[in-house]
Design a protein around this motif. Structure first.
Motif, PDB file in Angstrom:
ATOM      1  N   GLU A  65       4.272   2.507  -0.536  1.00 24.49           N
ATOM      2  CA  GLU A  65       4.758   1.223  -0.020  1.00 24.49           C
ATOM      3  C   GLU A  65       6.109   0.848  -0.617  1.00 24.49           C
ATOM      4  OE1 GLU A  65       1.539  -1.244  -1.138  1.00 24.49           O
ATOM      5  OE2 GLU A  65       0.298  -0.738   0.616  1.00 24.49           O
ATOM      6  N   GLN A  66       6.396   1.340  -1.826  1.00 24.92           N
ATOM      7  CA  GLN A  66       7.692   1.067  -2.468  1.00 24.92           C
ATOM      8  C   GLN A  66       8.741   2.114  -2.105  1.00 24.92           C
ATOM      9  OE1 GLN A  66       4.704   0.847  -4.100  1.00 24.92           O
ATOM     10  NE2 GLN A  66       4.749  -1.383  -3.939  1.00 24.92           N
ATOM     11  N   GLY A  67       8.443   3.041  -1.213  1.00 25.76           N
ATOM     12  CA  GLY A  67       9.424   4.022  -0.755  1.00 25.76           C
ATOM     13  C   GLY A  67       9.536   5.248  -1.630  1.00 25.76           C
ATOM     14  N   ARG A  68       8.541   5.505  -2.500  1.00 23.75           N
ATOM     15  CA  ARG A  68       8.563   6.721  -3.304  1.00 23.75           C
ATOM     16  C   ARG A  68       7.704   7.796  -2.641  1.00 23.75           C
ATOM     17  NH1 ARG A  68       9.364   2.695  -7.287  1.00 23.75           N
ATOM     18  NH2 ARG A  68       7.180   2.044  -7.147  1.00 23.75           N
ATOM     19  N   TYR A  69       7.975   9.038  -3.048  1.00 26.90           N
ATOM     20  CA  TYR A  69       7.348  10.175  -2.366  1.00 26.90           C
ATOM     21  C   TYR A  69       6.361  10.883  -3.291  1.00 26.90           C
ATOM     22  CZ  TYR A  69       6.887  14.762  -0.126  1.00 26.90           C
ATOM     23  OH  TYR A  69       6.393  15.905   0.456  1.00 26.90           O
ATOM     24  N   LEU A  70       5.190  11.267  -2.738  1.00 26.28           N
ATOM     25  CA  LEU A  70       4.197  12.069  -3.442  1.00 26.28           C
ATOM     26  C   LEU A  70       3.695  13.169  -2.516  1.00 26.28           C
ATOM     27  CD1 LEU A  70       2.033   9.410  -5.347  1.00 26.28           C
ATOM     28  CD2 LEU A  70       3.547  11.119  -6.366  1.00 26.28           C
TER      29      LEU A  70
END
Length: 267
Positions: free
Chosen positions: A173-178
């Motif tokens: 939701e914060q725009g980080r990638y996993l």
């Protein structure tokens, strides 16, 4: 009686026939021989000879000057022309670069914990549907985590040293990638494929009731690997720019997720 030569008198007019065969025309008496015409000079009614007048400016080309036809000499371009060509060339080069920078800037921004992506940018993938397809050709069960994040990629491919990896990418939701990887490969092969050469061990992280061996990948991102119980052996790998809390959330959702049986089997 001796023959008298018939050589023409040099003082007499030329008697050579004309080219068309007509009667020869008398030539004017030579002034140098002092004939009567030479002493008389110009008659009283004859206008005095005058020099040909030069053409006045603006009255057209001089008819007596030969016209030169052919390739003209090359001229050096003016400085203004050269500058304009340079400016146009530079603009044509800079336009695609500017468009590329704008496109990248919209989809990604810098963050101390890693690059942040626009959660709404890029494609959207139906991860559960794709995992169901992969399970039909898989030799091990696949888990379908339930997370409130958008999936933007899925993949299935070989691992160094043998085995297969099934990958799913998520945008938080914060725009980080996993990225979640499920595999039947060895830990060494999985780390070499996903973390890249030069990955270094950093310790063990406890999450979702499992020990996750933590490495630092060659791109600076953490790589965490856990081995699940059962046979065949299945390993989970999570990496990316997500925070520790986001990693733990994905680990919990994966360990507790429903399992799709391999080969299209049903429970």
């Amino acid at each position: 009686m001796d023959d008298v030569s018939s050589e023409p008198d040099p003082r007499s007019p030329s008697a050579e026939p004309s080219p068309d065969g007509s009667a020869p025309a008398e030539t004017a008496p030579d002034v140098a021989r002092g004939g009567p015409d030479a002493a008389a000079g110009p008659g009283p009614t004859d206008p005095p000879p005058s020099a040909p007048s030069a053409p006045s400016a603006g009255t057209g080309p001089d008819p007596t000057r030969p016209v030169v036809v052919g390739p003209q000499a090359m001229r050096k371009p003016e400085r203004t022309e050269t500058r304009m060509k340079d400016i146009l060339g530079a603009v044509l080069i800079l336009i695609p670069i500017a468009l590329l920078i704008v496109g990248v800037g919209r989809g990604c921004s810098f963050a101390p914990t890693g690059p942040e992506l626009d959660p709404g940018a890029g494609p959207t993938v139906d991860a559960p549907a794709r995992l169901t397809e992969y399970a039909r050709v898989s030799t091990f069960g696949l888990r379908v985590p339930d997370v409130p994040w958008r999936s933007n990629s899925t993949d299935r491919g070989p691992v160094q040293g043998g085995g297969t990896a099934v990958r799913v990418g998520y945008l938080t939701e914060q725009g980080r990638y996993l990225r979640l990887v499920q595999s039947d490969a060895s830990e060494e092969g999985l780390l070499a494929t996903e973390g890249g050469p030069g990955s270094t061990a950093e310790g063990v992280t406890r999450a979702a009731g499992r020990d996750w061996v933590t490495y630092r990948g060659n791109n600076g991102e953490p790589v965490r690997i856990a081995t699940l119980p059962g046979s065949p052996t299945v390993r989970l790998l999570i990496t990316g720019s997500g925070t520790d809390d986001e990693f733990r959330a994905l680990a919990e959702a994966t360990v507790r997720a429903r399992v799709l049986p391999p080969g299209g089997q049903t429970n």
